[in-house]
Design a protein around this motif. Structure first.
Motif, PDB file in Angstrom:
ATOM      1  N   THR A 131       0.841  -1.193   0.000  1.00 12.98           N
ATOM      2  CA  THR A 131       0.000   0.000   0.000  1.00 12.98           C
ATOM      3  C   THR A 131       0.880   1.249   0.000  1.00 12.98           C
ATOM      4  O   THR A 131       1.750   1.414   0.856  1.00 12.98           O
ATOM      5  N   TYR A 132       0.662   2.110  -0.977  1.00 13.36           N
ATOM      6  CA  TYR A 132       1.497   3.305  -1.124  1.00 13.36           C
ATOM      7  C   TYR A 132       1.329   4.234   0.074  1.00 13.36           C
ATOM      8  O   TYR A 132       0.216   4.466   0.548  1.00 13.36           O
ATOM      9  N   ARG A 133       2.468   4.771   0.545  1.00 13.59           N
ATOM     10  CA  ARG A 133       2.468   5.716   1.668  1.00 13.59           C
ATOM     11  C   ARG A 133       3.182   6.996   1.261  1.00 13.59           C
ATOM     12  O   ARG A 133       4.149   6.966   0.495  1.00 13.59           O
ATOM     13  N   GLU A 134       2.715   8.121   1.801  1.00 13.39           N
ATOM     14  CA  GLU A 134       3.288   9.425   1.458  1.00 13.39           C
ATOM     15  C   GLU A 134       4.640   9.663   2.125  1.00 13.39           C
ATOM     16  O   GLU A 134       5.455  10.444   1.625  1.00 13.39           O
ATOM     17  N   GLU A 135       4.888   9.007   3.252  1.00  9.62           N
ATOM     18  CA  GLU A 135       6.161   9.204   3.952  1.00  9.62           C
ATOM     19  C   GLU A 135       7.324   8.724   3.096  1.00  9.62           C
ATOM     20  O   GLU A 135       7.312   7.611   2.566  1.00  9.62           O
ATOM     21  N   LEU A 136       8.357   9.573   2.965  1.00  7.28           N
ATOM     22  CA  LEU A 136       9.482   9.271   2.087  1.00  7.28           C
ATOM     23  C   LEU A 136      10.257   8.053   2.585  1.00  7.28           C
ATOM     24  O   LEU A 136      10.665   7.981   3.736  1.00  7.28           O
ATOM     25  N   GLN A 137      10.456   7.093   1.695  1.00  5.94           N
ATOM     26  CA  GLN A 137      11.293   5.927   1.940  1.00  5.94           C
ATOM     27  C   GLN A 137      12.152   5.724   0.702  1.00  5.94           C
ATOM     28  O   GLN A 137      11.674   5.285  -0.344  1.00  5.94           O
ATOM     29  N   CYS A 138      13.417   6.078   0.819  1.00 10.98           N
ATOM     30  CA  CYS A 138      14.306   6.106  -0.342  1.00 10.98           C
ATOM     31  C   CYS A 138      15.689   5.622   0.082  1.00 10.98           C
ATOM     32  O   CYS A 138      16.230   6.087   1.090  1.00 10.98           O
ATOM     33  N   ILE A 139      16.278   4.684  -0.671  1.00 12.75           N
ATOM     34  CA  ILE A 139      17.548   4.064  -0.306  1.00 12.75           C
ATOM     35  C   ILE A 139      18.545   4.206  -1.453  1.00 12.75           C
ATOM     36  O   ILE A 139      18.197   4.008  -2.625  1.00 12.75           O
ATOM     37  N   ILE A 140      19.780   4.540  -1.117  1.00 11.08           N
ATOM     38  CA  ILE A 140      20.841   4.711  -2.114  1.00 11.08           C
ATOM     39  C   ILE A 140      21.389   3.346  -2.523  1.00 11.08           C
ATOM     40  O   ILE A 140      21.857   2.571  -1.685  1.00 11.08           O
ATOM     41  N   LEU A 141      21.320   3.044  -3.818  1.00 15.74           N
ATOM     42  CA  LEU A 141      21.881   1.804  -4.342  1.00 15.74           C
ATOM     43  C   LEU A 141      23.325   1.980  -4.789  1.00 15.74           C
ATOM     44  O   LEU A 141      24.147   1.081  -4.658  1.00 15.74           O
ATOM     45  N   ASP A 142      23.635   3.144  -5.363  1.00 15.32           N
ATOM     46  CA  ASP A 142      24.959   3.335  -5.929  1.00 15.32           C
ATOM     47  C   ASP A 142      25.275   4.823  -6.022  1.00 15.32           C
ATOM     48  O   ASP A 142      24.365   5.656  -6.157  1.00 15.32           O
ATOM     49  N   VAL A 143      26.559   5.148  -5.940  1.00 14.03           N
ATOM     50  CA  VAL A 143      27.059   6.510  -6.145  1.00 14.03           C
ATOM     51  C   VAL A 143      28.047   6.446  -7.294  1.00 14.03           C
ATOM     52  O   VAL A 143      29.046   5.719  -7.215  1.00 14.03           O
ATOM     53  N   ASN A 144      27.770   7.152  -8.389  1.00 16.18           N
ATOM     54  CA  ASN A 144      28.659   7.060  -9.550  1.00 16.18           C
ATOM     55  C   ASN A 144      28.654   8.352 -10.365  1.00 16.18           C
ATOM     56  O   ASN A 144      27.810   9.229 -10.169  1.00 16.18           O
ATOM     57  N   ASP A 145      29.619   8.441 -11.261  1.00 16.14           N
ATOM     58  CA  ASP A 145      29.706   9.570 -12.189  1.00 16.14           C
ATOM     59  C   ASP A 145      28.869   9.253 -13.413  1.00 16.14           C
ATOM     60  O   ASP A 145      28.930   8.140 -13.954  1.00 16.14           O
ATOM     61  N   ASN A 152      22.121   6.688  -7.652  1.00 13.06           N
ATOM     62  CA  ASN A 152      21.092   5.763  -8.109  1.00 13.06           C
ATOM     63  C   ASN A 152      20.327   5.303  -6.878  1.00 13.06           C
ATOM     64  O   ASN A 152      20.919   4.708  -5.968  1.00 13.06           O
ATOM     65  N   VAL A 153      19.050   5.571  -6.829  1.00 11.39           N
ATOM     66  CA  VAL A 153      18.264   5.269  -5.636  1.00 11.39           C
ATOM     67  C   VAL A 153      17.011   4.491  -6.004  1.00 11.39           C
ATOM     68  O   VAL A 153      16.560   4.515  -7.157  1.00 11.39           O
ATOM     69  N   VAL A 154      16.483   3.803  -5.010  1.00 16.44           N
ATOM     70  CA  VAL A 154      15.153   3.191  -5.131  1.00 16.44           C
ATOM     71  C   VAL A 154      14.206   3.998  -4.259  1.00 16.44           C
ATOM     72  O   VAL A 154      14.372   4.053  -3.033  1.00 16.44           O
ATOM     73  N   LEU A 155      13.250   4.633  -4.892  1.00 16.19           N
ATOM     74  CA  LEU A 155      12.217   5.379  -4.180  1.00 16.19           C
ATOM     75  C   LEU A 155      11.068   4.414  -3.914  1.00 16.19           C
ATOM     76  O   LEU A 155      10.293   4.090  -4.812  1.00 16.19           O
ATOM     77  N   VAL A 156      10.979   3.927  -2.688  1.00 18.71           N
ATOM     78  CA  VAL A 156       9.980   2.914  -2.337  1.00 18.71           C
ATOM     79  C   VAL A 156       8.614   3.563  -2.126  1.00 18.71           C
ATOM     80  O   VAL A 156       7.611   3.146  -2.711  1.00 18.71           O
ATOM     81  N   ASN A 157       8.557   4.577  -1.295  1.00 14.85           N
ATOM     82  CA  ASN A 157       7.318   5.310  -1.002  1.00 14.85           C
ATOM     83  C   ASN A 157       7.607   6.805  -1.012  1.00 14.85           C
ATOM     84  O   ASN A 157       8.742   7.239  -0.840  1.00 14.85           O
ATOM     85  N   GLY A 158       6.546   7.583  -1.174  1.00 13.63           N
ATOM     86  CA  GLY A 158       6.688   9.027  -1.155  1.00 13.63           C
ATOM     87  C   GLY A 158       6.975   9.605  -2.526  1.00 13.63           C
ATOM     88  O   GLY A 158       7.007   8.897  -3.536  1.00 13.63           O
ATOM     89  N   VAL A 159       7.198  10.928  -2.545  1.00 13.13           N
ATOM     90  CA  VAL A 159       7.424  11.657  -3.795  1.00 13.13           C
ATOM     91  C   VAL A 159       8.670  12.527  -3.650  1.00 13.13           C
ATOM     92  O   VAL A 159       8.881  13.157  -2.616  1.00 13.13           O
ATOM     93  N   LEU A 160       9.490  12.555  -4.689  1.00 13.66           N
ATOM     94  CA  LEU A 160      10.612  13.487  -4.769  1.00 13.66           C
ATOM     95  C   LEU A 160      10.360  14.481  -5.886  1.00 13.66           C
ATOM     96  O   LEU A 160       9.905  14.104  -6.976  1.00 13.66           O
ATOM     97  N   HIS A 161      10.658  15.767  -5.613  1.00 10.63           N
ATOM     98  CA  HIS A 161      10.473  16.826  -6.606  1.00 10.63           C
ATOM     99  C   HIS A 161      11.820  17.426  -6.973  1.00 10.63           C
ATOM    100  O   HIS A 161      12.739  17.481  -6.150  1.00 10.63           O
ATOM    101  N   GLU A 162      11.915  17.890  -8.158  1.00 12.30           N
ATOM    102  CA  GLU A 162      13.086  18.672  -8.542  1.00 12.30           C
ATOM    103  C   GLU A 162      13.106  19.944  -7.697  1.00 12.30           C
ATOM    104  O   GLU A 162      12.102  20.636  -7.586  1.00 12.30           O
ATOM    105  N   GLY A 163      14.234  20.229  -7.051  1.00  5.49           N
ATOM    106  CA  GLY A 163      14.343  21.380  -6.164  1.00  5.49           C
ATOM    107  C   GLY A 163      14.208  21.048  -4.698  1.00  5.49           C
ATOM    108  O   GLY A 163      14.504  21.883  -3.838  1.00  5.49           O
ATOM    109  N   ASP A 164      13.762  19.814  -4.374  1.00  5.38           N
ATOM    110  CA  ASP A 164      13.658  19.409  -2.969  1.00  5.38           C
ATOM    111  C   ASP A 164      15.040  19.420  -2.320  1.00  5.38           C
ATOM    112  O   ASP A 164      16.044  19.078  -2.952  1.00  5.38           O
ATOM    113  N   GLN A 165      15.058  19.782  -1.046  1.00  3.05           N
ATOM    114  CA  GLN A 165      16.290  19.703  -0.276  1.00  3.05           C
ATOM    115  C   GLN A 165      16.329  18.365   0.442  1.00  3.05           C
ATOM    116  O   GLN A 165      15.389  18.003   1.153  1.00  3.05           O
ATOM    117  N   ILE A 166      17.433  17.618   0.245  1.00  2.56           N
ATOM    118  CA  ILE A 166      17.552  16.293   0.828  1.00  2.56           C
ATOM    119  C   ILE A 166      18.802  16.217   1.709  1.00  2.56           C
ATOM    120  O   ILE A 166      19.718  17.038   1.579  1.00  2.56           O
TER     121      ILE A 166
END
Length: 397
Positions: A251-265, A274-288
């Motif tokens: 069941t989709y949830r609004e709370e951000l759940q995001c995990i880093i898979l890889d860091v590369n050029d 490279n991340v997997v966004l499991v739940n929630g929404v990311l916007h261009e311009g968001d501060q993380i």
């Protein structure tokens, strides 16, 4: 010997898998909730054909020289329906699609496998039918048990069985009915050997077409990554099993759940995530905010969000889709400044504009969690190797 001759009855065949899943009750309060895509982790020995199975689904040919990076592929429901259209249950697909994560195969980096298990909904343990369980497979079973991860077994490379007649992209029951007696005997022998090997490690398995107790018994799906036999069965098994038994988790949830898979050029974009966004929404311009390797907290703004077209591997060369926002579950690339020291396997947090992250505050819990789990996983791997060597040591003494 178990006789798989009753595996199927033609193209309109409804397997016992469908019947078993249909008999599982689902609470009414969650039946109509909005579901996200299940995250499916491909795991197993490096030579078992994990990446080849995804290549068969994507229609690609991957370079297998880089084993130390995760690969992610999104398969929309539309493509799953096309692949499973000859199976009756294909019309019952309710999830948006399947998000596959392909793990590195090296036994020397078990911590990478845990990173995938920590975020997946179901794992796909790929085993070469001609070889059976290897030490790395046993180590993987220990990880699955430790994480309490639901999984199915994909018994790959059936096309290498002596006398096997190739039936491209057919469901396995239909392919099996066209085999010679020698090929049937060879398959039965290898299947029963694999079932016995799993039972030695406390895992009860059964071929999925005959498994009516899926909560207690692990299903085995025979496949060929080369000729495509059984791929449709695997896809439908994953979809029907997850959407029927994991409704709450999916069941989709609004709370951000995001995990880093890889860091590369990445091309001209500098260091990216490279991340997997499991739940929630990311916007261009968001501060993380993410964890840094030097005990720091990296706070930055998202400059761009890129996602792959359907069936394209994240990290592969190609035309990416520039998105203003992305909703889970998806595998995406984040472009931002100052990501060089981001910790792979850690979470991505949303940072409010007026929020002040104290130095090391974010890192402390994340770093201890990752280091502790890595040490524990290495310990489990050593135990698996010792258990395999004990019979030989006993004979030598």
């Amino acid at each position: 010997m178990e006789n798989p001759s009753l595996l199927g009855e033609g193209e309109g065949y409804v397997s016992d898998v469908d019947e078993a899943i249909e008999n599982i009750s689902v609470p009414k309060k969650v039946e109509k909730k909005h579901l996200r895509s299940p995250i499916c982790l491909m795991i197993g020995h490096e030579l078992s054909g994990k990446t080849a199975l995804l290549d068969c689904i994507r229609g690609t040919k991957s370079d297998n020289n880089d084993f130390q990076h995760y690969r992610a592929t999104y398969v929309p429901a539309k493509n799953i329906r096309e692949r499973t259209r000859k199976l009756k249950s294909y019309e019952k697909i309710k999830v948006p699609g399947l998000l596959f994560i392909d793990t590195p195969g090296f036994i020397s980096i078990p911590s990478l496998k845990y990173r995938g298990l920590a975020l997946c909904d179901i794992a796909i343990l790929v085993v070469d039918i001609n070889i059976g369980l290897r030490p790395q497979t046993i180590e993987t079973l220990n990880l699955l048990n430790m994480c309490k991860t639901k999984f199915i077994v994909v018994l790959n490379q059936v096309d290498r069985i002596y006398g096997w007649k190739t039936c491209r992209n057919a469901s396995f029951p239909n392919a099996y009915m066209k085999q010679s007696r020698d090929a049937e005997i060879g398959f039965c022998s290898m299947l029963n050997r694999t079932i016995w090997q799993f039972r030695q490690h406390g895992i009860v398995t059964k071929i999925c077409y005959q498994n009516k107790e899926m909560r207690e018994t692990v299903s085995i799906v025979p496949t060929s990554a080369i000729s495509g036999e059984g791929i449709s069965d695997m896809l439908l098994q994953l979809v029907m099993w997850t959407q029927k038994t994991m409704v709450e988790k999916l069941t989709y949830r609004e709370e951000l759940q995001c995990i880093i898979l890889d860091v590369n050029d990445f091309e001209d974009c500098g260091t990216t995530l490279n991340v997997v966004l499991v739940n929630g929404v990311l916007h261009e311009g968001d501060q993380i905010a993410v964890c840094g390797r030097q005990g720091t907290t990296i706070v930055t703004s998202i400059q761009a969000l890129l996602k792959t077209p359907p069936l394209m591997e994240l990290g592969a060369k190609g035309d990416y889709i520039h998105c203003k926002k992305v909703k889970g579950a998806k595998a995406i690339k984040i472009i931002a400044q100052g990501l060089q020291d981001a910790v792979v396997g850690s979470n991505v947090y949303m940072a409010k504009p007026d929020e002040d992250f104290k130095e090391g505050e974010l890192v402390k819990g994340e770093t201890m969690r990752i280091i502790g789990l890595q040490n524990y996983i290495i310990f489990l791997g050593l135990i698996a190797v010792v258990m395999l060597l004990l019979p030989w040591l006993y004979l030598m003494c």
